[in-house]
Design a protein around this motif. Structure first.
Motif, PDB file in Angstrom:
ATOM      1  N   VAL A 289     -22.659 -62.966  29.749  1.00  0.00           N
ATOM      2  CA  VAL A 289     -22.873 -62.720  31.177  1.00  0.00           C
ATOM      3  C   VAL A 289     -23.281 -63.996  31.897  1.00  0.00           C
TER       4      VAL A 289
ATOM      5  N   ALA B 132     -32.024 -53.229  29.467  1.00  0.00           N
ATOM      6  CA  ALA B 132     -31.734 -54.286  28.489  1.00  0.00           C
ATOM      7  C   ALA B 132     -30.681 -55.236  29.052  1.00  0.00           C
ATOM      8  N   SER B 133     -29.672 -54.685  29.711  1.00  0.00           N
ATOM      9  CA  SER B 133     -28.613 -55.511  30.282  1.00  0.00           C
ATOM     10  C   SER B 133     -29.164 -56.443  31.356  1.00  0.00           C
ATOM     11  N   HIS B 134     -29.982 -55.894  32.255  1.00  0.00           N
ATOM     12  CA  HIS B 134     -30.600 -56.729  33.288  1.00  0.00           C
ATOM     13  C   HIS B 134     -31.497 -57.781  32.645  1.00  0.00           C
ATOM     14  N   ASP B 135     -32.203 -57.357  31.629  1.00  0.00           N
ATOM     15  CA  ASP B 135     -33.123 -58.257  30.928  1.00  0.00           C
ATOM     16  C   ASP B 135     -32.381 -59.445  30.338  1.00  0.00           C
ATOM     17  N   LEU B 136     -31.155 -59.206  29.890  1.00  0.00           N
ATOM     18  CA  LEU B 136     -30.367 -60.271  29.260  1.00  0.00           C
ATOM     19  C   LEU B 136     -29.628 -61.107  30.297  1.00  0.00           C
ATOM     20  N   GLY B 137     -29.904 -60.850  31.575  1.00  0.00           N
ATOM     21  CA  GLY B 137     -29.372 -61.717  32.606  1.00  0.00           C
ATOM     22  C   GLY B 137     -28.146 -61.188  33.321  1.00  0.00           C
ATOM     23  N   ALA B 138     -27.735 -59.963  33.005  1.00  0.00           N
ATOM     24  CA  ALA B 138     -26.550 -59.409  33.655  1.00  0.00           C
ATOM     25  C   ALA B 138     -26.904 -58.900  35.048  1.00  0.00           C
TER      26      ALA B 138
ATOM     27  N   PHE C 281     -26.664 -52.030  22.616  1.00  0.00           N
ATOM     28  CA  PHE C 281     -25.522 -51.397  23.268  1.00  0.00           C
ATOM     29  C   PHE C 281     -24.664 -50.720  22.204  1.00  0.00           C
TER      30      PHE C 281
ATOM     31  N   LYS D 215     -19.915 -53.770  32.088  1.00  0.00           N
ATOM     32  CA  LYS D 215     -20.032 -54.036  30.659  1.00  0.00           C
ATOM     33  C   LYS D 215     -20.793 -52.949  29.905  1.00  0.00           C
TER      34      LYS D 215
ATOM     35  N   PRO E 292     -26.329 -56.532  38.466  1.00  0.00           N
ATOM     36  CA  PRO E 292     -25.978 -55.105  38.524  1.00  0.00           C
ATOM     37  C   PRO E 292     -24.479 -54.864  38.350  1.00  0.00           C
TER      38      PRO E 292
ATOM     39  N   GLN F 233     -22.251 -56.780  36.710  1.00  0.00           N
ATOM     40  CA  GLN F 233     -21.909 -57.015  35.301  1.00  0.00           C
ATOM     41  C   GLN F 233     -22.392 -55.857  34.431  1.00  0.00           C
ATOM     42  N   THR F 234     -23.590 -55.374  34.730  1.00  0.00           N
ATOM     43  CA  THR F 234     -24.138 -54.254  33.968  1.00  0.00           C
ATOM     44  C   THR F 234     -23.249 -53.024  34.103  1.00  0.00           C
TER      45      THR F 234
ATOM     46  N   TYR G 178     -24.196 -60.945  24.180  1.00  0.00           N
ATOM     47  CA  TYR G 178     -24.184 -60.373  25.530  1.00  0.00           C
ATOM     48  C   TYR G 178     -24.793 -61.299  26.601  1.00  0.00           C
ATOM     49  N   GLY G 179     -26.004 -61.784  26.326  1.00  0.00           N
ATOM     50  CA  GLY G 179     -26.691 -62.617  27.315  1.00  0.00           C
ATOM     51  C   GLY G 179     -25.922 -63.887  27.629  1.00  0.00           C
TER      52      GLY G 179
ATOM     53  N   PRO H 178     -35.073 -58.726  37.448  1.00  0.00           N
ATOM     54  CA  PRO H 178     -35.202 -59.016  36.016  1.00  0.00           C
ATOM     55  C   PRO H 178     -34.133 -59.957  35.486  1.00  0.00           C
ATOM     56  N   TYR H 179     -32.904 -59.895  36.055  1.00  0.00           N
ATOM     57  CA  TYR H 179     -31.831 -60.708  35.484  1.00  0.00           C
ATOM     58  C   TYR H 179     -31.926 -62.172  35.884  1.00  0.00           C
TER      59      TYR H 179
ATOM     60  N   PHE I 212     -36.988 -54.070  23.052  1.00  0.00           N
ATOM     61  CA  PHE I 212     -37.444 -52.748  23.448  1.00  0.00           C
ATOM     62  C   PHE I 212     -37.925 -51.933  22.257  1.00  0.00           C
TER      63      PHE I 212
ATOM     64  N   PHE J  98     -39.078 -54.740  35.350  1.00  0.00           N
ATOM     65  CA  PHE J  98     -38.583 -53.363  35.468  1.00  0.00           C
ATOM     66  C   PHE J  98     -39.495 -52.519  36.339  1.00  0.00           C
TER      67      PHE J  98
ATOM     68  N   ASN K 263     -37.129 -62.465  28.039  1.00  0.00           N
ATOM     69  CA  ASN K 263     -36.332 -61.436  27.375  1.00  0.00           C
ATOM     70  C   ASN K 263     -37.244 -60.433  26.686  1.00  0.00           C
TER      71      ASN K 263
END
Lengths: 282, 354
Positions: B110, A184-190, B95, A198, A192, A194-195, B106-107, B80-81, B89, B60, B86
């Motif tokens: 970052v 989810a973190s990577h998906d939101l643009g973070a 989180f 955070k 590695p 940052q993930t 969050y998005g 993916p980032y 899930f 992924f 988006n």
């Protein structure tokens, strides 16, 4: 429902165990700490606060306690710095080698403490592996004497011995983190990095706290490593307790120190428990 | 192709995607275009590869072969980032250490957006999913349906080109689920972002989608609008998976289909043939109608479904037909049924795939 007899049968033995092996000895220690010892080395059952007064007044006890905490703090820090990356690698990147590497973390725990402490003696001694090597490659002309019989040697040895105790809870807390959250973190643009900072690290804090507590408290109460490798400058509080109960034959003072330590340990455990709870979200 | 995909430009193009896990083939040669602003549902049973396809789009999972393009940009070689995609899930993946507000932010955080912008967009997003009142709560303190909304807000606040939804409603109970289907659909219209929605629930797919892509054992069976896929199923599998159907196996010769004692004129090509006949296209026969195919049989069972009933009728030669009727229970044991030849849709066989 369970019968009364069954309930009694399952609850009494553990309670008895706790009473005989924990409460009774502590009660005894508590009593001893208020007694005193005569110059002729007999223990007098006269109740007073002299032992505690002596503890507060004589700087040697304070200094040793502070040194012990300083050594324990270093052990804790080094164990975390060594243990966290290993636990992280183990949990996230070890793949098929996970079980093997996990076993390799565990195996040292099966080796006698004494063997491991003595091993450091042969490494750090003036004729030891490290000094011989340093002289051989001409990094130094004479053996470095701060390596052995110093707080450094104690901290190093304790770090080696207790790092597995920090790796295991950190590993457990990392394993507990749903990989979905990382995705989810990577998906939101973070990225590695940052993930990690955070999401992964904050969620592993309970493991870090548990690991840090293990390393700190186990080191704080240690007496073998300072005995074997500490020298005069590496004496820790437990060494004093050992000598008070042994050669010095001042059980009352030894009991007072032990109870003081107990208070410190219990309050630290209480604190770390609260910290762990604060950072648990499941 | 439906009207939506014909009018609007292509947003995402999936080209010949294949994926194997070890010796296990999960996807084989899947190609699919997703139009801008489209609501596309990837429908399939568990193990059909639908989630894997979604995970390949999100990044992924790496496809064994094939490409994913977004406009002129090759997506499948990016982490993916870096993708402007988006995901919502299945278990929401909120989180747990962050509040609702922080999850949604969050998005943007970052991406290092300015604080004022973050605050404004988060507020808007929370309003859109009606979660403003819960902004300061941790995810564990809100219900499943609310978590669902937060997950949506967290994804939409980034204004992605494409939103992927992995069975987001499967954890909700039936009533909430129906309500969320409607809300999700209207939200999608409102924001105008293309949705790729994965589900195993054909009813859900029918209600929500502009187009349905039906996956079976890693291959696309049919991609069409809900209406088309229902009324013109391409294969026997599609006909059976979407709604109820009667499959009539027979033969076509000189423009006449024969199935046991039944026969009717058809435009299907000569040879062995399979026809799909929806239960609602069968009815008790009346004297007035002509040009219909008639068949007599014995009522085996009647199942009451509320507005309609499904009646199982055993005809000659072991043929069992299911008829949908809205006129209540049938009194008679022996019935004569009829259907128009046009309603028997020729479909391709769906051979077993390993």
């Amino acid at each position: 429902m369970f019968s009364r007899a069954y309930k009694t049968a399952v609850t009494v033995p553990p309670l008895a165990w706790v009473a005989v092996f924990l409460l009774f000895p502590y009660a005894l220690m508590f009593c001893y700490s208020f007694w005193s010892v005569t110059p002729a080395q007999t223990i007098v059952h006269s109740w007073n606060f002299n032992n505690y007064k002596e503890l507060l007044q004589k700087s040697v006890y304070w200094q040793t306690l502070l040194r012990s905490m300083w050594i324990a703090a270093r052990v804790m820090l080094f164990s975390l710095l060594l243990g966290y990356p290993l636990a992280y690698f183990l949990s996230f990147y070890a793949g098929k080698r996970k079980d093997l590497l996990y076993q390799m973390v565990i195996i040292p725990l099966w080796v006698s403490y004494l063997v491991r402490a003595y091993a450091w003696k042969t490494i750090l001694g003036s004729d030891g592996v490290l000094n011989t090597l340093l002289q051989y490659v001409h990094l130094t002309s004479h053996p470095l004497d701060f390596l052995l019989y110093s707080p450094f040697a104690v901290a190093l040895t304790l770090t080696h011995i207790y790092t597995p105790f920090t790796i295991l809870p950190i590993y457990a807390s990392l394993e507990h983190i749903s990989r979905n959250l990382v995705e989810a973190s990577h998906d939101l643009g973070a990225t590695p990095a940052q993930t990690f900072w955070k999401v992964i690290f904050p969620l592993s804090i309970p493991g870090v706290v548990a690991g840090a507590t293990f390393a700190f408290l186990l080191s704080l109460g240690d007496f073998l490593a300072p005995l074997l490798l500490g020298g005069p400058s590496g004496i820790m509080i437990s060494n004093i307790v050992v000598s008070l109960f042994g050669a010095a034959y001042n059980w009352p003072l030894g009991a007072a120190i032990s109870l003081g330590m107990l208070v410190i340990v219990v309050s630290l455990l209480f604190f770390s428990e609260r910290l762990e709870k604060k950072w648990s979200f499941s | 192709m439906s009207a939506t995909s014909a009018q609007k430009p292509t947003l995402l193009s999936i080209r010949n995607i294949a994926k194997t896990f070890g010796r296990n083939v999960v996807l084989r040669d899947v190609s699919l275009q997703i139009a801008e602003g489209e609501f596309l549902t990837i429908l399939g049973e568990s193990g059909s590869g639908k989630t894997t396809l979604l995970r390949i789009i999100a990044g992924f999972e790496t496809a064994t072969s094939g490409e994913v393009w977004m406009g002129t940009e090759r997506l499948d070689q990016q982490p993916p980032y870096r993708r402007r995609v988006n995901t919502v899930f299945q278990n929401y993946a909120l989180f747990p250490h962050l509040t609702v507000e922080q999850n949604v932010a969050y998005g943007l955080r970052v991406a290092r957006r300015p604080d004022a912008e973050i605050e404004q967009r988060v507020t808007e997003a929370l309003e859109k999913v009606k979660m403003t009142a819960h902004a300061r709560k941790k995810p564990s303190k809100i219900s499943g349906g609310q978590q669902q909304r937060v997950a949506l807000a967290r994804a939409l606040v980034n204004r992605p080109n494409l939103l992927l939804l992995d069975e987001p409603l499967s954890a909700l109970d039936a009533n909430l689920r129906r309500q969320m289907q409607v809300e999700l659909k209207s939200l999608q219209r409102e924001v105008g972002i293309a949705f790729v929605f994965v589900t195993h629930d054909q009813e859900e797919a029918m209600v929500m989608s502009d187009r349905i892509a039906l996956l079976r054992s890693g291959e696309l069976e049919q991609v069409a609008s809900p209406r088309e896929i229902y009324s013109r199923p391409a294969t026997a599998y599609v006909a059976q998976f979407i709604g109820h159907t009667n499959l009539l196996r027979g033969e076509v010769r000189d423009g006449v289909a024969r199935c046991g004692s039944l026969s009717w004129r058809t435009s299907a090509a000569d040879g062995p043939a399979l026809f799909s006949l929806r239960p609602e296209h069968l009815r008790p026969s009346s004297v007035a109608s002509n040009g219909t195919v008639r068949v007599t049989g014995k009522v085996l069972q009647q199942a009451f479904h509320g507005a309609t009933s499904l009646v199982r009728v055993e005809c000659a030669e072991g043929l069992v037909l299911v008829m949908r009727t809205s006129s209540g229970a049938l009194a008679a044991q022996e019935v004569e049924l009829e259907f128009s030849p046009d309603d028997a849709i020729p479909v391709r066989e769906s051979p077993e795939r390993a």
